[in-house]
Design an enzyme around this catalytic site. Structure first.
Site, PDB file in Angstrom:
ATOM      1  N   THR A 556       6.923   5.238   1.043  1.00  0.00           N
ATOM      2  CA  THR A 556       6.383   4.297   0.063  1.00  0.00           C
ATOM      3  C   THR A 556       6.272   2.900   0.683  1.00  0.00           C
ATOM      4  O   THR A 556       6.641   2.685   1.831  1.00  0.00           O
ATOM      5  CB  THR A 556       7.295   4.211  -1.172  1.00  0.00           C
ATOM      6  OG1 THR A 556       8.471   3.439  -0.852  1.00  0.00           O
ATOM      7  CG2 THR A 556       7.716   5.588  -1.644  1.00  0.00           C
ATOM      8  N   VAL A 610       4.790  -0.969  12.947  1.00  0.00           N
ATOM      9  CA  VAL A 610       3.867  -1.718  13.800  1.00  0.00           C
ATOM     10  C   VAL A 610       2.995  -0.732  14.569  1.00  0.00           C
ATOM     11  O   VAL A 610       3.502   0.078  15.341  1.00  0.00           O
ATOM     12  CB  VAL A 610       4.622  -2.617  14.801  1.00  0.00           C
ATOM     13  CG1 VAL A 610       3.621  -3.388  15.668  1.00  0.00           C
ATOM     14  CG2 VAL A 610       5.556  -3.578  14.087  1.00  0.00           C
ATOM     15  N   GLY A 666      -9.290   4.348   3.158  1.00  0.00           N
ATOM     16  CA  GLY A 666      -7.833   4.352   3.258  1.00  0.00           C
ATOM     17  C   GLY A 666      -7.256   3.449   4.331  1.00  0.00           C
ATOM     18  O   GLY A 666      -6.093   3.564   4.692  1.00  0.00           O
ATOM     19  N   GLU A 669      -4.677  -1.422   1.877  1.00  0.00           N
ATOM     20  CA  GLU A 669      -3.880  -1.122   0.700  1.00  0.00           C
ATOM     21  C   GLU A 669      -4.820  -1.018  -0.509  1.00  0.00           C
ATOM     22  O   GLU A 669      -5.959  -1.518  -0.465  1.00  0.00           O
ATOM     23  CB  GLU A 669      -2.847  -2.232   0.464  1.00  0.00           C
ATOM     24  CG  GLU A 669      -1.820  -2.384   1.568  1.00  0.00           C
ATOM     25  CD  GLU A 669      -0.875  -1.205   1.665  1.00  0.00           C
ATOM     26  OE1 GLU A 669      -0.657  -0.514   0.643  1.00  0.00           O
ATOM     27  OE2 GLU A 669      -0.370  -0.947   2.774  1.00  0.00           O
ATOM     28  N   ASP A 680       0.575  -8.802   6.113  1.00  0.00           N
ATOM     29  CA  ASP A 680       0.962  -7.553   6.776  1.00  0.00           C
ATOM     30  C   ASP A 680       1.127  -7.779   8.282  1.00  0.00           C
ATOM     31  O   ASP A 680       2.077  -7.300   8.894  1.00  0.00           O
ATOM     32  CB  ASP A 680      -0.095  -6.483   6.496  1.00  0.00           C
ATOM     33  CG  ASP A 680       0.328  -5.118   7.018  1.00  0.00           C
ATOM     34  OD1 ASP A 680       1.373  -4.613   6.577  1.00  0.00           O
ATOM     35  OD2 ASP A 680      -0.390  -4.559   7.856  1.00  0.00           O
ATOM     36  N   LYS A 684       4.470  -7.651  10.796  1.00  0.00           N
ATOM     37  CA  LYS A 684       4.520  -6.836  12.012  1.00  0.00           C
ATOM     38  C   LYS A 684       4.966  -7.650  13.221  1.00  0.00           C
ATOM     39  O   LYS A 684       5.786  -7.185  14.025  1.00  0.00           O
ATOM     40  CB  LYS A 684       3.153  -6.206  12.272  1.00  0.00           C
ATOM     41  CG  LYS A 684       2.791  -5.111  11.268  1.00  0.00           C
ATOM     42  CD  LYS A 684       1.391  -4.569  11.506  1.00  0.00           C
ATOM     43  CE  LYS A 684       1.047  -3.468  10.513  1.00  0.00           C
ATOM     44  NZ  LYS A 684      -0.319  -2.933  10.694  1.00  0.00           N
ATOM     45  N   GLY A 799      -4.524   4.678   9.358  1.00  0.00           N
ATOM     46  CA  GLY A 799      -4.929   6.011   8.928  1.00  0.00           C
ATOM     47  C   GLY A 799      -3.728   6.909   8.699  1.00  0.00           C
ATOM     48  O   GLY A 799      -2.691   6.768   9.352  1.00  0.00           O
TER      49      GLY A 799
END
Length: 818
Positions: A556, A610, A666, A669, A680, A684, A799
């Site tokens: 999740t 990452v 996809g 988000e 994001d 990372k 992906g």
């Protein structure tokens, strides 16, 4: 003459008794046979329960006694024809009436002596042998009923009497000379003292009866018939993969029985051991099975460890203090006090400094042991020369047993290593000078995990089971399960790793299965059979299962799940996750997770935080551990942003349309603002910096936004798309300016001179970042070893397939380390 002993489960029903008759018939074809009978299964416990109820003045004992009476009478009716029933009923009634009368007396005076209890408990074997003998006679067998009280003589230690060996052996030899029947049926367990009082040989004493007879008669062998296929490598109640030991020597058998192997009563080995008579442990319900042979010189066996046993319900007493050091007779006083209180010591360990001594005893003896020790050392306790007596309860002992321990290097180390790797704390350790076993005291709740861990390591080392607990069955979760399904057989065959889904959950349902949830329909099974999802309950159930080699997989992106990692790791359960939240919170929290993993021998892996499936963090970890130092980092870390700027030219589809395409495929988000804000990427680079050894917080990284603020403030995703569509000119200008300079737009994370930032950059064609296509990521590490030409890691960075493969890789790395 052959001696066969049949246990309670072998005689547990009329059908079982018929199976016993078939075995005895076969065995008596070429030799006379002595059949030693236990009470019917559960009867001794019922008699004990009736006795204690009567002692308390609880007339419920009558109800329990009626059940016991009816059971024996029904057995007579089921086994015997009408003509044979009446005489046997009279004999059975005689024994049952005596029990009833004794219990009535106990009930009236509210007193139950050990002597009286012996008389009551021995009745179970008497009834069993009586019924079996009459059944044999009806079936045409030449059978005769024996009374062991005529030839087994003991002292007056009621409850567990000591046998007078010379006298008993003499009486058995004399008694059996006058027996001519082909089959001799003898109750086990019961005996008499020299004054003619009823005594018993201790729980499990029917084995002892058979061994005494076999030794005195120089029988060629002793057969113990039970409900398992022999002495097992571990308790099958806890270890489903346990199997029968083909052969074992007397010393190993005695060690296993001492440490809880219930298939044989420990004192039973000694009489036949002296005579060199082999013991066979056989299964009444599978008489053709090989069973276990216990004898003096078993053939050479490549398996150094013969069995793993355990004793439950143990208490540990720790006596310590400076006054113990160098004081003669201190240990003598301790053990004398325990002996006088009739407390049996199961395990002893003492510090070489003589500052403390530790003893393990049965939980039932705790009160008597405490009083005895406090009385024996009352002066030292009052003068504070000794520390207060420390008592731990709810413990167990696990033991590795083999007569070859002293010839095998590293077995102790292996034992403690595998226990430690699975978070099993060892309270005390003992290894005798004879090196027949290695014993460890652990928490009782850890028995199943400890036994399975040790059994797998020493008996099934070619196949390591790893229990997976998966939370999240979206795109990444489903793809991971598909990959597990595809590779499970390969991993078993080539890596000896058996991966199993033992628990699975999504936002609505959760499901557990100790036998493993099949990969091929795991999600459907969850939806069909799962109960309502509750994260707290899921974690508690996972911990309560206490399975070895457990890995919690969080697929999740939820903070509430990430906040559970500390509790999971502290339970010695490893964590694998693509969820970046845990590693990008406060630095102290991140460091705590790393420390917990070290402390509790669990693993915390987050390679997919990452670069999805790219080996970025593992490579970085190798660099740091090998002594390298990170000087600078340049990276494109967002597959979604790279996809967007590789596909947006300012001439075809609008910026909003390209972002929508990335969302639908996809790469972003569900809310693309998370990707477009750069947060994001910021997370990372923070993870890479922390893994490089820098104590940085998220706010220490500068971010240069490229999306107009009013777009980011849209109330929902739909309005966000409308807003960026209205700002097409802004995005088109960014692309045109880059094109005019012969450059490409890339969203870049940079670390240099101790500072980090993220933002949209125009990349010249001579830089490695320029030719980054599609959704690829790239990371450039400048280090002391790579000062001019950086170490480059490049590949697909977004992906479900590559992310799942990264999670899969972390699982395998943990499995290989277990």
């Amino acid at each position: 003459m052959k001696v066969l002993k049949f246990g309670g489960t072998s005689l547990g029903s009329p059908d079982n008794i018929k199976k016993v008759k078939a075995i005895v018939t076969e065995k008596s074809k070429n030799s006379r046979v002595v059949v030693v009978a236990s009470a019917f299964s559960g009867v001794t416990n019922q008699l004990q329960e009736c006795s204690h109820l009567a002692e308390k003045g609880d007339d419920q004992y009558k109800t329990e006694l009626d059940k016991l009476i009816n059971r024996h009478l029904e057995a007579v009716q089921s086994l015997l024809g009408a003509k044979s029933q009446s005489p046997l009923m009279a004999k059975v009634r005689l024994v049952l009436n005596e029990i009833e009368d004794i219990l009535k007396g106990v009930f009236l005076i509210h007193e139950l002596s050990i002597k009286t209890l012996d008389r009551i408990l021995g009745s179970g074997e008497v009834l069993s042998a009586l019924i079996i003998n009459e059944f044999f006679l009806q079936e045409g067998m030449k059978s005769n009923l024996l009374d062991p009280q005529d030839f087994i003589i003991t002292d007056s230690e009621f409850g567990k009497a000591n046998v007078d060996m010379p006298l008993t052996e003499k009486k058995i030899s004399s008694y059996f000379q006058h027996q001519e029947a082909e089959v001799l049926v003898c109750p086990g367990f019961v005996s008499k003292d020299l004054q003619g009082n009823n005594t018993t040989l201790g729980r499990g004493g029917s084995d002892y009866t058979a061994a005494l007879i076999a030794a005195a008669l120089d029988a060629p062998e002793l057969e113990i018939w039970t409900d398992v296929n022999g002495m097992m490598t571990a308790n099958p109640k806890y270890v489903k993969q346990a199997f029968a030991i083909p052969q074992i020597n007397y010393e190993e058998a005695m060690e296993l029985t001492h440490f809880g192997a219930k298939v044989l009563y420990p004192p039973s080995v000694h009489p036949v051991y002296k005579k060199g008579i082999p013991i066979y442990i056989k299964n009444t319900f599978e008489p053709e099975a090989e069973g276990t042979k216990i004898h003096k010189f078993p053939e050479a066996d490549s398996q150094s460890i013969k069995g793993i046993s355990c004793i439950e319900n143990i208490a540990l007493f720790n006596l310590s203090g400076s006054s113990m050091v160098g004081i003669p007779y201190f240990s003598h006083r301790l053990f004398e006090a325990l002996a006088q209180a009739k407390v049996s010591v199961i395990l002893i360990t003492q510090a070489s400094s003589e500052h403390s001594i530790c003893v393990a005893i049965d939980l039932e003896d705790v009160k008597r042991a405490k009083l005895a020790i406090e009385k024996a050392f009352s002066f030292e306790f009052k003068q504070e020369m000794l520390d207060p007596l420390f008592i731990e309860t709810d413990l167990a002992i696990v033991a590795l047993v083999s007569s070859q321990l002293k010839n095998q290097i590293g077995l102790s180390g292996k034992m403690f290593s595998v226990l430690g790797q699975n978070g099993i704390n060892i309270k005390a350790i003992a290894q005798g000078s004879s090196e027949k076993n290695i014993s460890a005291v652990i928490d009782k709740k850890q028995i199943k995990k400890a036994l399975n861990t040790l059994h797998e390591s020493f008996f099934l080392s070619d196949l390591k089971r790893v229990n997976l607990f998966i939370v999240g069955t979206g795109n990444v979760g489903k793809t991971l399960i598909d990959q597990l399904n595809q590779q499970s057989d390969y991993l078993k065959d080539h890596s000896q790793i058996d991966l199993r889904i033992s628990g699975i959950a999504n936002s609505r349902k959760m499901l557990f299965d100790l036998n493993g949830i099949p990969f091929e329909n795991a999600v459907n099974t969850l939806l069909e059979k799962g109960q309502k999802m509750n994260l707290e309950q899921f974690l508690e159930d996972m911990k309560d299962l206490n399975l070895r080699n457990s890995i919690f997989i969080d697929n999740t992106a939820h903070e509430v799940v990430a906040n559970t990692y500390s509790d999971v790791l502290a339970s010695s359960i490893s964590v694998v996750t693509p969820n970046k939240i845990a590693c990008t919170g406060k630095y102290d929290d991140y460091k705590n997770l790393k420390n917990l993993a070290l402390r509790y021998r669990s693993h915390f892996r987050f390679e997919t935080n990452v670069g999805a499936g790219l080996p970025v963090i593992n490579t970085l970890d190798d660099l740091i551990k090998s002594g390298d130092e990170i000087l600078g980092i340049q990276a494109v870390l967002s597959g979604s942003l790279n996809f967007i700027f590789n596909n947006y030219t300012g001439e075809g589809d609008s910026f909003a349309e390209v972002v929508k395409q990335a969302q639908e495929e996809g790469y972003t988000e569900p809310d693309p603002r998370i990707d477009l804000s750069g947060v994001d990427v910021k997370r990372k680079i923070l993870i890479l910096l922390r893994e490089s050894g820098f104590e940085m917080e998220l706010d220490d990284i500068d971010t240069i936004p490229f999306i107009p603020e009013k777009c980011m403030q849209a109330e929902n995703v739909e309005q966000f798309f409308e807003s960026i569509a209205q700002e097409e000119a802004h995005f088109k200008k960014l692309v045109e300016e880059a094109n005019a300079e012969g450059k490409k737009l890339k969203y870049v994370a940079t670390f240099e001179n101790g500072k980090a930032n993220t933002g949209l950059e125009k990349i010249a064609s001579d830089r490695p970042l320029y030719n980054l296509e599609g959704k690829d990521n790239i990371v450039l590490f400048n280090t002391k070893r790579y000062p001019e030409q950086p170490l480059v890691i490049k590949g697909a960075g977004a992906g479900a397939a590559v992310t799942a493969s990264g999670i899969f890789g972390d699982i395998i790395r943990i499995a290989n380390a277990l």
